[in-house]
Design an enzyme around this catalytic site. Sequence first.
Site, mmCIF file in Angstrom:
data_model
loop_
_atom_site.group_PDB
_atom_site.id
_atom_site.type_symbol
_atom_site.label_atom_id
_atom_site.label_comp_id
_atom_site.label_asym_id
_atom_site.label_seq_id
_atom_site.Cartn_x
_atom_site.Cartn_y
_atom_site.Cartn_z
ATOM 1 N N GLU A 192 0.850 -1.197 0.000
ATOM 2 C CA GLU A 192 0.000 0.000 0.000
ATOM 3 C C GLU A 192 0.885 1.247 0.000
ATOM 4 O OE1 GLU A 192 -2.731 -0.406 3.315
ATOM 5 O OE2 GLU A 192 -2.763 -2.583 3.045
ATOM 6 N N PRO A 193 1.434 1.615 -1.157
ATOM 7 C CA PRO A 193 2.453 2.676 -1.214
ATOM 8 C C PRO A 193 1.906 4.076 -1.437
ATOM 9 C CG PRO A 193 2.296 1.622 -3.336
ATOM 10 C CD PRO A 193 1.257 0.956 -2.464
ATOM 11 N N ARG B 108 1.530 7.091 0.319
ATOM 12 C CA ARG B 108 2.349 8.269 0.589
ATOM 13 C C ARG B 108 3.589 8.294 -0.315
ATOM 14 N NH1 ARG B 108 3.413 11.129 5.601
ATOM 15 N NH2 ARG B 108 2.475 9.414 6.775
ATOM 16 N N ARG C 8 -0.110 18.404 9.697
ATOM 17 C CA ARG C 8 0.992 17.555 10.135
ATOM 18 C C ARG C 8 1.989 18.244 11.071
ATOM 19 N NH1 ARG C 8 4.474 15.498 7.292
ATOM 20 N NH2 ARG C 8 4.545 13.439 8.265
ATOM 21 N N TYR D 72 1.900 16.267 14.472
ATOM 22 C CA TYR D 72 3.016 15.333 14.596
ATOM 23 C C TYR D 72 4.357 16.020 14.823
ATOM 24 C CZ TYR D 72 -0.331 12.347 12.054
ATOM 25 O OH TYR D 72 -1.439 11.660 11.653
ATOM 26 N N CYS E 227 -6.605 30.805 15.972
ATOM 27 C CA CYS E 227 -6.411 31.251 17.354
ATOM 28 C C CYS E 227 -5.872 30.098 18.209
ATOM 29 C CB CYS E 227 -7.708 31.799 17.938
ATOM 30 S SG CYS E 227 -9.096 30.653 17.873
ATOM 31 N N TYR F 123 -1.574 13.282 3.182
ATOM 32 C CA TYR F 123 -2.072 13.718 4.485
ATOM 33 C C TYR F 123 -2.006 15.239 4.613
ATOM 34 C CZ TYR F 123 -1.532 8.761 5.196
ATOM 35 O OH TYR F 123 -1.627 7.403 5.044
#
Length: 281
Positions: A134-135, A137, A173, A177, A203, A232
């Site tokens: 499942e590539p 990204r 992101r 993350y 804000c 993403y």
Amino acid sequence: ASPVNIGLRINPGVFTATHPYIATGDRSAKFGVPQEDLAAAADLIRQTPTLRLSSLAVHLGSQVADIEPYVRSATTLLALLETLRRQGIDTVESIDLGGGFAVRYDERPALDIDALGRAIAALLGPTGLTVILEPGRFLVGSAGVLVTEVQYRKGTGGKTFLIVDGGMSDLLRPALYQAYHHMVEVEAQGRSAEVVDVVGPACETGDFLALARRLPEMRSGERLAILGAGAYGFVMSSNYNSRPRAPEVVVDGDRFAVARRREALDDLIRGETPDPRPVAD
């Protein structure tokens, strides 16, 4: 009628050196059937005439840069498959090793996809099983760019802020993350570099695209390109703070087309319906 082919996602108990929010294959994660429950789950499928167990799957997480966890996961699945065969279940035809292949966001290298292919082929090739990957990204992460405009500069607390018109509602992101995305001027001005925080208009103190980043000095009206936003990015965007989502533009050389138009105020309120019930005194 023919039975429905289904797969079981197994938790392989494999640790990966990635952000804890995107690690999905270790035993403490919420994902997958625990290995000790696989036999019971497979037996239940075998006893259900409308179902057929055709695949075993794992997913280790995202931004996995080393091939070794994939090899360990494949080895685990092969051992579990042999256990199922001794149990009399011989319908499994494919092994799904998931995705999460790291792309290059900073100076750290991407996953060596050729080395992964060689390792998996050597391990699974002789089995005759179909191998599924499942590539997502890896295919699109580096193909997307978020272009944002500097609204103004602000100096406070000994820091310089670049306030831009993009933020956490457009690219979550960095805030979620603490992810790093390389940034470049869209039109280089040749100015000297400075250390800045690139922040959005929401804000939230956590609304940032980069902290303590060394960039050429930029001024209001100039544009900044945030690279590696193809995965993403838009799919995690939101209307937080009543901000319309950005448009998506497909670029091919000197040609371009709008793939998704910019949202407007009408889009934000489209789903709102006045309550017809009378308001109590």
